[in-house]
Design an enzyme around this catalytic site. Structure first.
Site, PDB file in Angstrom:
ATOM      1  N   SER A 223     -51.067  -6.489 -29.016  1.00  0.00           N
ATOM      2  CA  SER A 223     -51.164  -5.459 -30.045  1.00  0.00           C
ATOM      3  C   SER A 223     -50.840  -6.041 -31.405  1.00  0.00           C
ATOM      4  O   SER A 223     -49.692  -6.440 -31.669  1.00  0.00           O
ATOM      5  CB  SER A 223     -50.214  -4.303 -29.747  1.00  0.00           C
ATOM      6  OG  SER A 223     -50.153  -3.413 -30.850  1.00  0.00           O
TER       7      SER A 223
ATOM      8  N   HIS B  70     -55.747  -5.640 -29.152  1.00  0.00           N
ATOM      9  CA  HIS B  70     -55.381  -4.219 -29.094  1.00  0.00           C
ATOM     10  C   HIS B  70     -55.046  -3.740 -30.500  1.00  0.00           C
ATOM     11  O   HIS B  70     -54.227  -4.345 -31.205  1.00  0.00           O
ATOM     12  CB  HIS B  70     -54.185  -4.018 -28.164  1.00  0.00           C
ATOM     13  CG  HIS B  70     -53.914  -2.581 -27.834  1.00  0.00           C
ATOM     14  ND1 HIS B  70     -54.652  -1.876 -26.906  1.00  0.00           N
ATOM     15  CD2 HIS B  70     -52.990  -1.724 -28.315  1.00  0.00           C
ATOM     16  CE1 HIS B  70     -54.186  -0.646 -26.816  1.00  0.00           C
ATOM     17  NE2 HIS B  70     -53.183  -0.523 -27.678  1.00  0.00           N
TER      18      HIS B  70
ATOM     19  N   ASP C  50     -53.840  -0.595 -32.641  1.00  0.00           N
ATOM     20  CA  ASP C  50     -53.177   0.717 -32.607  1.00  0.00           C
ATOM     21  C   ASP C  50     -53.379   1.466 -33.914  1.00  0.00           C
ATOM     22  O   ASP C  50     -52.911   1.023 -34.966  1.00  0.00           O
ATOM     23  CB  ASP C  50     -51.674   0.540 -32.353  1.00  0.00           C
ATOM     24  CG  ASP C  50     -51.368   0.166 -30.918  1.00  0.00           C
ATOM     25  OD1 ASP C  50     -51.831   0.864 -30.010  1.00  0.00           O
ATOM     26  OD2 ASP C  50     -50.655  -0.834 -30.718  1.00  0.00           O
TER      27      ASP C  50
ATOM     28  N   MET D 102     -52.557   4.856 -35.947  1.00  0.00           N
ATOM     29  CA  MET D 102     -51.621   5.991 -36.002  1.00  0.00           C
ATOM     30  C   MET D 102     -51.829   6.766 -37.291  1.00  0.00           C
ATOM     31  O   MET D 102     -52.040   6.168 -38.353  1.00  0.00           O
ATOM     32  CB  MET D 102     -50.174   5.482 -35.950  1.00  0.00           C
ATOM     33  CG  MET D 102     -49.859   4.597 -34.771  1.00  0.00           C
ATOM     34  SD  MET D 102     -48.139   4.033 -34.852  1.00  0.00           S
ATOM     35  CE  MET D 102     -48.111   2.853 -33.512  1.00  0.00           C
TER      36      MET D 102
ATOM     37  N   HIS E 242     -57.009   1.854 -29.870  1.00  0.00           N
ATOM     38  CA  HIS E 242     -56.208   2.948 -29.320  1.00  0.00           C
ATOM     39  C   HIS E 242     -55.935   3.961 -30.435  1.00  0.00           C
ATOM     40  O   HIS E 242     -55.155   3.697 -31.352  1.00  0.00           O
ATOM     41  CB  HIS E 242     -54.892   2.369 -28.762  1.00  0.00           C
ATOM     42  CG  HIS E 242     -53.969   3.384 -28.196  1.00  0.00           C
ATOM     43  ND1 HIS E 242     -52.641   3.094 -27.895  1.00  0.00           N
ATOM     44  CD2 HIS E 242     -54.143   4.680 -27.841  1.00  0.00           C
ATOM     45  CE1 HIS E 242     -52.061   4.162 -27.401  1.00  0.00           C
ATOM     46  NE2 HIS E 242     -52.944   5.150 -27.373  1.00  0.00           N
TER      47      HIS E 242
ATOM     48  N   MET F 257     -54.198   6.870 -31.696  1.00  0.00           N
ATOM     49  CA  MET F 257     -53.060   7.792 -31.582  1.00  0.00           C
ATOM     50  C   MET F 257     -53.140   8.755 -32.759  1.00  0.00           C
ATOM     51  O   MET F 257     -52.306   8.745 -33.675  1.00  0.00           O
ATOM     52  CB  MET F 257     -51.749   7.007 -31.566  1.00  0.00           C
ATOM     53  CG  MET F 257     -51.519   6.251 -30.288  1.00  0.00           C
ATOM     54  SD  MET F 257     -50.020   5.234 -30.301  1.00  0.00           S
ATOM     55  CE  MET F 257     -50.675   3.719 -30.995  1.00  0.00           C
TER      56      MET F 257
ATOM     57  N   MET G 222     -49.310   5.161 -21.041  1.00  0.00           N
ATOM     58  CA  MET G 222     -48.240   4.812 -21.979  1.00  0.00           C
ATOM     59  C   MET G 222     -46.919   4.733 -21.217  1.00  0.00           C
ATOM     60  O   MET G 222     -46.493   5.701 -20.583  1.00  0.00           O
ATOM     61  CB  MET G 222     -48.135   5.852 -23.090  1.00  0.00           C
ATOM     62  CG  MET G 222     -49.310   5.869 -24.071  1.00  0.00           C
ATOM     63  SD  MET G 222     -49.535   4.303 -24.961  1.00  0.00           S
ATOM     64  CE  MET G 222     -47.941   4.113 -25.782  1.00  0.00           C
TER      65      MET G 222
ATOM     66  N   ASP H  40     -49.304   0.209 -21.698  1.00  0.00           N
ATOM     67  CA  ASP H  40     -48.850  -0.124 -23.054  1.00  0.00           C
ATOM     68  C   ASP H  40     -47.438   0.377 -23.251  1.00  0.00           C
ATOM     69  O   ASP H  40     -47.172   1.574 -23.158  1.00  0.00           O
ATOM     70  CB  ASP H  40     -49.798   0.535 -24.068  1.00  0.00           C
ATOM     71  CG  ASP H  40     -49.462   0.182 -25.515  1.00  0.00           C
ATOM     72  OD1 ASP H  40     -48.465  -0.525 -25.745  1.00  0.00           O
ATOM     73  OD2 ASP H  40     -50.202   0.623 -26.407  1.00  0.00           O
TER      74      ASP H  40
END
Length: 220
Positions: free
Chosen positions: A9, A34, A36, A38, A67, A69, A138, A176
């Site tokens: 990540s 990866h 992330d 957010m 990913h 989120m 998760m 993760d």
């Protein structure tokens, strides 16, 4: 089981040296990046988004595992696919029409992943397993790096792998949160084949950490 893959990540990377560190994880054997995302709404923190993905995907020839989120992922999925996302994972808790979001990702030319928070039973995904390319479990609360692995996650991984095997599905199961060389083996034994690691990769010897986690994953 599908191929064992480490997905570092980049949220935990040093952004002053991002390209150099990405090169190091690739040298260490990582096949996925990866990413992330957010939004400060679905999770408390804000990370990065489309411009960073677009820049990285132009210069790095690896699978971009994005990913989301975020709230209202449908609004952003087409653009993430255009900017280089190969796999787009959203949270079941963030959508009203799970099947519709899976179809949208496929229509945009990406693989569809669905993630569940620690408190969400993985069984909510069972009606959709034939449509999903990957499930992301998760093993910490989403939104913050550096948390400890939640041991109960192993039961969720095992239950999902057993259900996939019962149906004859060779599903990618990604995990993760709190992953490192010390617990990678037991997570793979439980049934996961893609592990996300952030702090455990990017703190210290990036290439060496990548190699160590991959070695632990393969020592099953």
């Amino acid at each position: 089981m599908s191929k064992l893959i480490l997905a570092p990540s980049v949220l935990s990377a040093d952004f002053m040296n991002l390209k150099a560190q990405v090169d190091e994880i690739i040298e260490g054997g990582a096949e996925y990046i990866h990413f992330d995302v957010m939004d400060g709404h679905f999770v408390p923190n804000i990370s990065f988004g489309l411009p960073v993905l677009a820049s990285m995907s132009k210069s790095v020839d690896k699978v971009f595992d994005v990913h989301l989120m975020i709230s209202d992922p449908d609004k952003y999925i087409p653009e993430f696919a255009k900017k280089g996302a190969d796999i787009i994972t959203f949270h079941v808790e963030a959508v009203n029409d799970l099947g519709g979001t899976i179809r949208l990702i496929h229509e945009c030319g990406a693989k569809a992943g669905v993630s569940v928070k620690p408190a969400t039973p993985v069984e909510v995904l069972y009606p959709y397993l034939n449509e999903i390319d990957m499930v992301l479990i998760m093993s910490v609360e989403p939104g913050f790096g550096g948390q400890s692995f939640i041991p109960g996650s192993l039961d969720k991984i095992s239950a999902l792998r057993e259900e996939c095997s019962r149906r004859g599905l060779d599903m990618d199961i990604e995990v993760d949160g709190g992953i490192g060389a010390s617990n990678a083996q037991e997570v793979v034994k439980a049934g996961a084949n893609i592990l996300v690691a952030g702090s455990a990769v990017f703190k210290g010897d990036v290439k060496g950490n990548t190699e160590s986690i991959l070695a632990a994953m393969r020592n099953v």
